[in-house]
Motif scaffolding. Sequence first.
Motif, PDB file in Angstrom:
ATOM      1  N   UNK A 145       0.860  -1.183   0.000  1.00  0.00           N
ATOM      2  CA  UNK A 145       0.000   0.000   0.000  1.00  0.00           C
ATOM      3  C   UNK A 145       0.895   1.232   0.000  1.00  0.00           C
ATOM      4  N   UNK A 146       0.761   2.067  -1.014  1.00  0.00           N
ATOM      5  CA  UNK A 146       1.495   3.325  -1.143  1.00  0.00           C
ATOM      6  C   UNK A 146       3.002   3.118  -0.961  1.00  0.00           C
ATOM      7  N   UNK A 191     -16.225  -4.735   2.929  1.00  0.00           N
ATOM      8  CA  UNK A 191     -15.564  -3.553   3.487  1.00  0.00           C
ATOM      9  C   UNK A 191     -15.318  -2.557   2.364  1.00  0.00           C
ATOM     10  N   UNK A 192     -15.856  -1.369   2.500  1.00  0.00           N
ATOM     11  CA  UNK A 192     -15.669  -0.319   1.503  1.00  0.00           C
ATOM     12  C   UNK A 192     -14.707   0.726   2.039  1.00  0.00           C
ATOM     13  N   UNK A 193     -13.615   0.940   1.327  1.00  0.00           N
ATOM     14  CA  UNK A 193     -12.639   1.943   1.743  1.00  0.00           C
ATOM     15  C   UNK A 193     -13.115   3.330   1.323  1.00  0.00           C
ATOM     16  N   UNK A 194     -12.881   4.303   2.180  1.00  0.00           N
ATOM     17  CA  UNK A 194     -13.278   5.673   1.904  1.00  0.00           C
ATOM     18  C   UNK A 194     -12.207   6.391   1.095  1.00  0.00           C
ATOM     19  N   UNK A 195     -12.629   7.129   0.087  1.00  0.00           N
ATOM     20  CA  UNK A 195     -11.693   7.962  -0.662  1.00  0.00           C
ATOM     21  C   UNK A 195     -10.748   7.159  -1.531  1.00  0.00           C
ATOM     22  N   UNK A 196      -9.776   7.886  -2.096  1.00  0.00           N
ATOM     23  CA  UNK A 196      -8.763   7.291  -2.957  1.00  0.00           C
ATOM     24  C   UNK A 196      -7.434   7.220  -2.218  1.00  0.00           C
ATOM     25  N   UNK A 197      -6.516   6.378  -2.672  1.00  0.00           N
ATOM     26  CA  UNK A 197      -5.185   6.360  -2.043  1.00  0.00           C
ATOM     27  C   UNK A 197      -4.523   7.729  -2.151  1.00  0.00           C
ATOM     28  N   UNK A 198      -3.805   8.164  -1.123  1.00  0.00           N
ATOM     29  CA  UNK A 198      -3.095   9.445  -1.196  1.00  0.00           C
ATOM     30  C   UNK A 198      -2.011   9.411  -2.275  1.00  0.00           C
ATOM     31  N   UNK A 199      -1.544  10.566  -2.667  1.00  0.00           N
ATOM     32  CA  UNK A 199      -0.471  10.645  -3.659  1.00  0.00           C
ATOM     33  C   UNK A 199       0.851  10.221  -3.026  1.00  0.00           C
ATOM     34  N   UNK A 247       0.951   6.224   9.786  1.00  0.00           N
ATOM     35  CA  UNK A 247       0.533   5.117   8.927  1.00  0.00           C
ATOM     36  C   UNK A 247      -0.135   5.708   7.686  1.00  0.00           C
ATOM     37  N   UNK A 248       0.377   5.378   6.509  1.00  0.00           N
ATOM     38  CA  UNK A 248      -0.166   5.980   5.284  1.00  0.00           C
ATOM     39  C   UNK A 248      -1.588   5.532   4.992  1.00  0.00           C
ATOM     40  N   UNK A 249      -2.048   4.471   5.654  1.00  0.00           N
ATOM     41  CA  UNK A 249      -3.408   3.974   5.425  1.00  0.00           C
ATOM     42  C   UNK A 249      -4.431   4.632   6.349  1.00  0.00           C
ATOM     43  N   UNK A 250      -3.972   5.407   7.334  1.00  0.00           N
ATOM     44  CA  UNK A 250      -4.906   5.871   8.366  1.00  0.00           C
ATOM     45  C   UNK A 250      -6.056   6.741   7.847  1.00  0.00           C
ATOM     46  N   UNK A 251      -5.907   7.548   6.749  1.00  0.00           N
ATOM     47  CA  UNK A 251      -7.074   8.323   6.303  1.00  0.00           C
ATOM     48  C   UNK A 251      -8.238   7.459   5.801  1.00  0.00           C
ATOM     49  N   UNK A 252      -7.979   6.198   5.482  1.00  0.00           N
ATOM     50  CA  UNK A 252      -9.023   5.325   4.945  1.00  0.00           C
ATOM     51  C   UNK A 252      -9.379   4.179   5.900  1.00  0.00           C
ATOM     52  N   UNK A 253      -8.787   4.176   7.078  1.00  0.00           N
ATOM     53  CA  UNK A 253      -8.910   3.040   7.988  1.00  0.00           C
ATOM     54  C   UNK A 253      -9.952   3.314   9.070  1.00  0.00           C
ATOM     55  N   UNK A 254     -10.871   2.374   9.269  1.00  0.00           N
ATOM     56  CA  UNK A 254     -11.906   2.552  10.283  1.00  0.00           C
ATOM     57  C   UNK A 254     -11.375   2.328  11.702  1.00  0.00           C
TER      58      UNK A 254
END
Length: 333
Positions: A234-235, A277-285, A293-300
């Motif tokens: 991931x990223x 499980x639906x992830x919110x938003x798109x992966x960051x640039x 953690x680079x996944x935290x904006x999309x992690x519940x």
Amino acid sequence: MTTATERTSESPPLLAVRDLTTTFPARRRGSAPVRAVDGISFDVAEGETLGLVGESGCGKSTTGRTIVRLLEPTTGSVSYDGRDISRLSQRALRPLRRELQMVFQDPHSSLNPRQTVARIISDPLLVQGSSATDARKRALELMELVGLIPEHSDRYPHEFSGGQAQRVGIARALATGPRLVVADEPVSALDVSVQAQIVNLMERLQRELGLAYLFIAHDLSVVKRVCDRVAVMYLGRIVEIGAKERVYAAPAHPYTRALLSAVPLPDPAAERARERITLLGDPPSPAAPPPGCTFHPRCHKAQDICRTEAPVLRIGTPGEAREVACHFPEEAP
């Protein structure tokens, strides 16, 4: 220290990647460089298949191209059969290319349209110093090995279907007798029925020739079929790596769980009953990754520590053949 990703054998891995980073310079003045691969480490043992999976743009293909030195690593090391090849000159690297080859995603774009398939397959042998006669003889043998008709050796790539063209690409990769093949999404551009044929071919070649594969893909059902272990990216970072059975049966990272929840099940009742499980938003640039953690904006499950401190790969349960980079991994059953 022996980790969960290392084989139990005393022999060293065939491929050892350590803290590998590949960074592309900024395209525009004032913009940040893109860190496509961000400090990843893994091993591939002799005769093993390691699957590298993740969303598009996570750095899978860049990893594969860096390993075979089609791209230059920024930092870190790539060791093949105990020898660091990440800083070798192209001249010093040439003999090793016999044993380290690549199969590309789009079969037609990776084949020279102005050359016959016999010439395409024999080219690696000619570069390595074989005579034209010996190289052509070997090309015909390889065409038969991968299920092509040798009488079609003087045809051009556009005269072949997608599956046939990918067989040509596989034959070219096998021409020099490699021990490790990096397969960069080798079936994603093919029809489903043709995908099964190519997967069966690669499995047969592995058994007959003792090949090791780094199998890059985004289709987790194909990865489950062909791979011994799975590494989830991931990223630019590996967030989970371990034995296929453990990763698929009990994913520990929230991102892995989300990926697996999107794989269709053949049983309609099971498909309706399971959690999606639906992830919110798109992966960051990758040019501007979030802190921590680079996944935290999309992690519940994200908490304060996730926003400030990047997790490192660690063994989740003592003795478990799996590592996960998460502050709050799922508990193993």
